[in-house]
Each structure stands twice: as structure tokens, then as C-alpha cells.
Design a protein around this motif. Structure first.
Motif, PDB file in Angstrom:
ATOM      1  N   GLN A 184     169.262  39.149  85.906  1.00  0.00           N
ATOM      2  CA  GLN A 184     170.664  38.733  85.766  1.00  0.00           C
ATOM      3  C   GLN A 184     170.723  37.423  84.986  1.00  0.00           C
ATOM      4  N   ASN A 185     171.790  37.277  84.200  1.00  0.00           N
ATOM      5  CA  ASN A 185     171.926  36.108  83.336  1.00  0.00           C
ATOM      6  C   ASN A 185     173.058  35.193  83.786  1.00  0.00           C
ATOM      7  N   MET A 186     173.422  35.245  85.066  1.00  0.00           N
ATOM      8  CA  MET A 186     174.557  34.478  85.573  1.00  0.00           C
ATOM      9  C   MET A 186     174.121  33.307  86.455  1.00  0.00           C
ATOM     10  N   ASN A 187     172.824  33.079  86.539  1.00  0.00           N
ATOM     11  CA  ASN A 187     172.289  31.982  87.346  1.00  0.00           C
ATOM     12  C   ASN A 187     172.655  32.123  88.835  1.00  0.00           C
ATOM     13  N   HIS A 188     172.733  33.370  89.291  1.00  0.00           N
ATOM     14  CA  HIS A 188     173.077  33.614  90.690  1.00  0.00           C
ATOM     15  C   HIS A 188     171.874  33.373  91.594  1.00  0.00           C
ATOM     16  N   GLU A 189     172.146  32.748  92.742  1.00  0.00           N
ATOM     17  CA  GLU A 189     171.058  32.526  93.700  1.00  0.00           C
ATOM     18  C   GLU A 189     170.651  33.834  94.402  1.00  0.00           C
ATOM     19  N   TYR A 190     171.611  34.653  94.696  1.00  0.00           N
ATOM     20  CA  TYR A 190     171.403  35.818  95.556  1.00  0.00           C
ATOM     21  C   TYR A 190     171.205  37.071  94.715  1.00  0.00           C
ATOM     22  N   MET A 191     170.205  37.867  95.096  1.00  0.00           N
ATOM     23  CA  MET A 191     170.001  39.177  94.499  1.00  0.00           C
ATOM     24  C   MET A 191     169.628  40.165  95.588  1.00  0.00           C
ATOM     25  N   SER A 192     169.912  41.444  95.327  1.00  0.00           N
ATOM     26  CA  SER A 192     169.679  42.447  96.360  1.00  0.00           C
ATOM     27  C   SER A 192     169.417  43.796  95.718  1.00  0.00           C
ATOM     28  N   TRP A 193     168.681  44.648  96.449  1.00  0.00           N
ATOM     29  CA  TRP A 193     168.436  46.018  96.039  1.00  0.00           C
ATOM     30  C   TRP A 193     169.057  46.976  97.046  1.00  0.00           C
ATOM     31  N   TYR A 194     169.661  48.059  96.511  1.00  0.00           N
ATOM     32  CA  TYR A 194     170.252  49.095  97.328  1.00  0.00           C
ATOM     33  C   TYR A 194     169.775  50.453  96.820  1.00  0.00           C
ATOM     34  N   ARG A 195     169.789  51.421  97.710  1.00  0.00           N
ATOM     35  CA  ARG A 195     169.627  52.800  97.301  1.00  0.00           C
ATOM     36  C   ARG A 195     170.881  53.574  97.692  1.00  0.00           C
ATOM     37  N   GLN A 196     171.257  54.515  96.829  1.00  0.00           N
ATOM     38  CA  GLN A 196     172.439  55.329  97.070  1.00  0.00           C
ATOM     39  C   GLN A 196     172.024  56.784  97.188  1.00  0.00           C
ATOM     40  N   ASP A 197     172.346  57.378  98.302  1.00  0.00           N
ATOM     41  CA  ASP A 197     172.047  58.786  98.557  1.00  0.00           C
ATOM     42  C   ASP A 197     173.328  59.480  98.973  1.00  0.00           C
ATOM     43  N   PRO A 198     173.497  60.738  98.557  1.00  0.00           N
ATOM     44  CA  PRO A 198     174.743  61.465  98.876  1.00  0.00           C
ATOM     45  C   PRO A 198     175.024  61.462 100.371  1.00  0.00           C
ATOM     46  N   GLY A 199     176.253  61.105 100.716  1.00  0.00           N
ATOM     47  CA  GLY A 199     176.654  61.109 102.116  1.00  0.00           C
ATOM     48  C   GLY A 199     176.185  59.930 102.928  1.00  0.00           C
ATOM     49  N   LEU A 200     175.361  59.073 102.328  1.00  0.00           N
ATOM     50  CA  LEU A 200     174.818  57.923 103.065  1.00  0.00           C
ATOM     51  C   LEU A 200     175.287  56.594 102.491  1.00  0.00           C
ATOM     52  N   GLY A 201     176.074  56.628 101.437  1.00  0.00           N
ATOM     53  CA  GLY A 201     176.577  55.392 100.861  1.00  0.00           C
ATOM     54  C   GLY A 201     175.466  54.573 100.244  1.00  0.00           C
ATOM     55  N   LEU A 202     175.654  53.260 100.237  1.00  0.00           N
ATOM     56  CA  LEU A 202     174.625  52.345  99.758  1.00  0.00           C
ATOM     57  C   LEU A 202     173.935  51.722 100.957  1.00  0.00           C
ATOM     58  N   ARG A 203     172.633  51.721 100.922  1.00  0.00           N
ATOM     59  CA  ARG A 203     171.866  51.077 101.981  1.00  0.00           C
ATOM     60  C   ARG A 203     171.010  49.976 101.372  1.00  0.00           C
ATOM     61  N   GLN A 204     171.041  48.833 102.027  1.00  0.00           N
ATOM     62  CA  GLN A 204     170.358  47.657 101.494  1.00  0.00           C
ATOM     63  C   GLN A 204     168.861  47.741 101.783  1.00  0.00           C
ATOM     64  N   ILE A 205     168.048  47.499 100.754  1.00  0.00           N
ATOM     65  CA  ILE A 205     166.596  47.599 100.901  1.00  0.00           C
ATOM     66  C   ILE A 205     166.007  46.219 101.186  1.00  0.00           C
ATOM     67  N   TYR A 206     166.210  45.307 100.275  1.00  0.00           N
ATOM     68  CA  TYR A 206     165.780  43.919 100.398  1.00  0.00           C
ATOM     69  C   TYR A 206     166.826  43.029  99.740  1.00  0.00           C
ATOM     70  N   TYR A 207     166.831  41.763 100.148  1.00  0.00           N
ATOM     71  CA  TYR A 207     167.665  40.788  99.473  1.00  0.00           C
ATOM     72  C   TYR A 207     166.929  39.467  99.371  1.00  0.00           C
ATOM     73  N   SER A 208     167.449  38.625  98.484  1.00  0.00           N
ATOM     74  CA  SER A 208     166.839  37.316  98.264  1.00  0.00           C
ATOM     75  C   SER A 208     167.948  36.281  98.125  1.00  0.00           C
ATOM     76  N   MET A 209     167.896  35.267  98.973  1.00  0.00           N
ATOM     77  CA  MET A 209     168.918  34.225  98.936  1.00  0.00           C
ATOM     78  C   MET A 209     168.611  33.168  97.873  1.00  0.00           C
ATOM     79  N   ASN A 210     167.354  33.125  97.425  1.00  0.00           N
ATOM     80  CA  ASN A 210     166.988  32.185  96.373  1.00  0.00           C
ATOM     81  C   ASN A 210     165.526  32.420  96.009  1.00  0.00           C
ATOM     82  N   VAL A 211     165.015  31.659  95.059  1.00  0.00           N
ATOM     83  CA  VAL A 211     163.624  31.818  94.615  1.00  0.00           C
ATOM     84  C   VAL A 211     162.685  31.664  95.805  1.00  0.00           C
TER      85      VAL A 211
END
Lengths: 115, 113
Positions: free
Chosen positions: B25-52
């Protein structure tokens, strides 16, 4: 634990009619609530959010949502639907007080607007 | 242009072959996260990072690894992919302790055979 429920898999409305997409949530602290939209083969786009203040929040493309604390709901609304509003809509919640990093999404509601 | 990019956009691989999906990302955001999307299950969060160098598990972290060595990058690593990891993956970023609205990448469709 926090959770989000979108009780309707699908919502069908006629163009020009009002639309409502329902969302209820559960958090232990104060909720930060969001709506996102996903068009086919695209990523999610932010629509609107409630953090604090006025219970009625306005967002992009004429959408609005009403936060109801007693009913733990955050329904998405639009007074007059457009065919181009047809998409997949997700409600999401964060509990900033207990875990700001954790984000929980509902299963999504497919909105179809017919001409 | 402010954006979150993911690579590759599409990937077909075989069981057990290590892979990495990149996110930047090129917005200098502290927070980043990964999600997976599966039919009928919405988005589920895998991992996140609040900063470096700060990462934490989401709801479905099993079988995944992440690292946050630089603010702009947050790669998702599958050390030994299995067919149940076939999914659509999204990376997102946001300004933490502020607006909390997330900016999503275009998605990576992964198929594990």
C-alpha cells in the motif's frame, strides 16, 4: 467475542423503490460499524461508518444507515434504488476498546435491483 | 493514486508447494490485514498488523504466515498449501486510531489442486 449477522442472503427490489439491507451485531464494548460494497470481480469499497454521534449516518452513492443501540442493528438504506446498486453488501464491526485490530464481517447480502 | 496492490491476481498451484501473495500500500497506513472470502461465509480475517513488526492472528490463521518488515508491505505466506485454502484473498489497509475505514486490494484468486 464479536459477531455480525446479515439475516438475508438476497434482497430484491424494483428500481425507484426504497431498499433496506439488514445487519445486527454483537460486541462487548462500543461498536464501530461499517458497510462495504463489492461489485463483481472487484475488491470491497467503503460505503459508510458509524463511530459516534448522530445515529443516522450518510455515505457514498446516496446510501445511509441507522445505528440502533437497543436493537443492536445497523441497517443500510437508500430511498430510491438504482439498477447500478446491484452488488454484494457487507456489514462489519470493530470493538475499538477491546481489540482495535480485529474486524468481523457478516456473510454478505446480494442486492438485486430490477428495472 | 492511493491504492492497495496484490500479486499475483490469479494463482493455480499444487498441494504442498510453498507460495507467497504480496500486498503493498502507498498510503503510509499503519494497519494492514488479510482476509479470505468464501461463498456463504463472507470475509474472514486471517492475520492483521497494527504496525511494523506487530502482527496478530485473526479468526482463521491456521496454515498461513505473515510478516511486516516494512510499513508498506504485508505478504501472506502459505508454507504448505492444501485444497481447503482455495479461496479469494483480500489485503486491506487503514489508518489506525483514526478513521478505521479499510482500503481493499483487488483480490487474489487462489486454487490449490
Amino acid at each position: 467475542a464479536q459477531s455480525v449477522a446479515q439475516p438475508e442472503d438476497q434482497v430484491n427490489v424494483a428500481e425507484g423503490n426504497p431498499l433496506t439491507v439488514k445487519c445486527t451485531y454483537s460486541v462487548s464494548g462500543n461498536p464501530y460499524l461499517f458497510w462495504y460494497v463489492q461489485y463483481p470481480n472487484r475488491g470491497l469499497q467503503f460505503l459508510l461508518k458509524y463511530i459516534t454521534g448522530d445515529n443516522l449516518v450518510k455515505g457514498s452513492y446516496g446510501f445511509e444507515a441507522e445505528f440502533n443501540k437497543s436493537q443492536t442493528s445497523f441497517h443500510l438504506k437508500k430511498p430510491s434504488a438504482l439498477v447500478s446498486d446491484s452488488a454484494l453488501y457487507f456489514c462489519a464491526v470493530r470493538d475499538i476498546r477491546t481489540n482495535a485490530g480485529k474486524s468481523t464481517f457478516g456473510d454478505g447480502t446480494t442486492l438485486t435491483v430490477k428495472p | 493514486e492511493a491504492q492497495v496492490t496484490q500479486n499475483p491476481r490469479y494463482l493455480i498451484t499444487v498441494t504442498g508447494k510453498k507460495l507467497t501473495v504480496t500486498c503493498s500500500q502507498n498510503m503510509n497506513h499503519e494497519y494492514m490485514s488479510w482476509y479470505r472470502q468464501d461463498p456463504g461465509l463472507g470475509l474472514r480475517q486471517i492475520y492483521y498488523s497494527m504496525n511494523v513488526e506487530v502482527t496478530d492472528k485473526g479468526d482463521v490463521p491456521e496454515g498461513y504466515k505473515v510478516s511486516r518488515k516494512e510499513k508498506r508491505n504485508f505478504p501472506l505466506i502459505l508454507e504448505s498449501p492444501s485444497p481447503n485454502q482455495t479461496s479469494l484473498y483480500f489485503c486491506a489497509s487503514m489508518v489506525a486510531a483514526s478513521s478505521y475505514e479499510q482500503y481493499f486490494g483487488p483480490g487474489t484468486r487462489l486454487t490449490v489442486t
